[in-house]
Write an enzyme that holds these catalytic residues in place. Structure first.
Site, PDB file in Angstrom:
ATOM      1  N   CYS A  77      -1.161   5.818   9.268  1.00 29.00           N
ATOM      2  CA  CYS A  77      -1.509   4.521   8.682  1.00 29.00           C
ATOM      3  C   CYS A  77      -2.636   4.770   7.695  1.00 29.00           C
ATOM      4  O   CYS A  77      -2.603   5.735   6.947  1.00 29.00           O
ATOM      5  CB  CYS A  77      -1.904   3.534   9.769  1.00 29.00           C
ATOM      6  SG  CYS A  77      -3.267   4.109  10.828  1.00 29.00           S
TER       7      CYS A  77
ATOM      8  N   ARG B 211       0.837  -1.197   0.000  1.00 27.19           N
ATOM      9  CA  ARG B 211       0.000   0.000   0.000  1.00 27.19           C
ATOM     10  C   ARG B 211       0.873   1.249   0.000  1.00 27.19           C
ATOM     11  O   ARG B 211       0.571   2.228  -0.686  1.00 27.19           O
ATOM     12  CB  ARG B 211      -0.942   0.011   1.214  1.00 27.19           C
ATOM     13  CG  ARG B 211      -2.013  -1.070   1.164  1.00 27.19           C
ATOM     14  CD  ARG B 211      -2.961  -0.984   2.356  1.00 27.19           C
ATOM     15  NE  ARG B 211      -3.802   0.209   2.284  1.00 27.19           N
ATOM     16  CZ  ARG B 211      -4.571   0.620   3.282  1.00 27.19           C
ATOM     17  NH1 ARG B 211      -4.589  -0.037   4.438  1.00 27.19           N
ATOM     18  NH2 ARG B 211      -5.320   1.707   3.150  1.00 27.19           N
TER      19      ARG B 211
END
Length: 283
Positions: free
Chosen positions: A238, A180
């Site tokens: 995050c 990611r």
């Protein structure tokens, strides 16, 4: 004060004269809704069995506000968060232990919020519920009302501009999975990639196969190799401020203070004016 507690230490404290308040924060990041499947139900898991005396806390409703352009898990309303903690029996002078289903992310979110708003004694059960070999119960406790009043402040909290600046002047860690960060896949947010200057530091690498944290020395070595240390300002983000809280917890175990960008990538990537970096290089 240690930020984590082992199952054996917790059992001893529960049997002692000053037992901690227990909070059960079972939650999972789920993409099931997009596939038409029912999401994970933490409350149902709690009803099936929890640590004796533990009170269930709903991460989506009590540890976060509804998404409204500030990421998927923005900060909760101060009054609602304080009321939820008091209903659970949390008082300023009583120790608190938080646990979840084992990943530690949800428990860390509760730990971070309580610590950030001024509670002096909060720990996370290392390894979560799977580490507990004592009895479970299904009865829902009714604790006495606590007196904890959260003190909202700015210290330890990053916004988007602060995260961008810290990526240039200090160390900004990206706690998401490496793919990611690199922008190879993005299952949830509008675009893949990372904040320019951020360093890839998947939170999954802070724990062993059993879900328990690596040793203090191992964590200190890991973060030092990533550029984080006590002589630098360190920040974490995050996807939505949940697994990032776990990274802040891991840094605390290693003795390194860190700030959290709660909006995280879900907020950053929703603004087309914000720059996005892709690939393994921070820039």
């Amino acid at each position: 004060m240690n930020a984590i507690i082992s199952a054996s230490e917790l059992a001893a404290e529960l049997a002692g004269g000053d037992p901690p308040v227990l909070l059960d924060v079972r939650w999972r990041l789920s993409t099931a809704a997009a596939a038409g499947e029912p999401p994970f139900d933490g409350r149902a898991a709690y009803r099936d069995g929890h640590l004796p005396g533990a009170v269930f806390i709903d991460l989506d409703r009590e540890l976060a506000a509804a998404p409204a352009g500030r990421g998927r898990h923005p900060l909760p309303d101060p009054e609602e968060f304080g009321a939820a903690m008091r209903r659970a029996g949390v008082s300023a002078g009583t120790p608190v232990v938080v646990y979840d289903g084992g990943m530690g992310w949800a428990a860390a979110r509760a730990w971070w919020l309580l610590r950030w708003t001024g509670h002096p004694d909060v720990r996370v059960l290392d390894g979560g519920l799977p580490s507990w070999d004592g009895p479970l119960e299904t009865a829902q406790p009714e604790p006495a009302e606590g007196d904890f009043v959260p003190a909202w402040g700015a210290a330890g909290l990053l916004d988007a501009d602060g995260a961008a600046a810290l990526a240039r002047s200090g160390v900004l860690l990206d706690a998401r999975a490496g793919e990611r960060y690199r922008g190879e896949v993005e299952p949830i947010d509008p675009v893949g990639g990372h904040i320019p200057g951020a360093v890839s530091a998947p939170t999954t690498e802070n724990v062993g196969p059993d879900g328990r944290f690596l040793s203090v020395s191992e964590l200190a070595t890991r973060f030092r190799e990533l550029g984080a240390s006590t002589d630098k300002r360190v920040g974490v983000y995050c996807g939505s401020g949940v697994s990032g809280a776990h990274e802040v917890l891991a840094l605390a175990v290693a003795g390194i203070p860190a700030e959290l960008y709660v909006g995280s990538w879900s907020e950053w990537s929703s603004d087309p004016e914000r720059p996005v970096a892709v690939g393994p290089d921070p820039q």
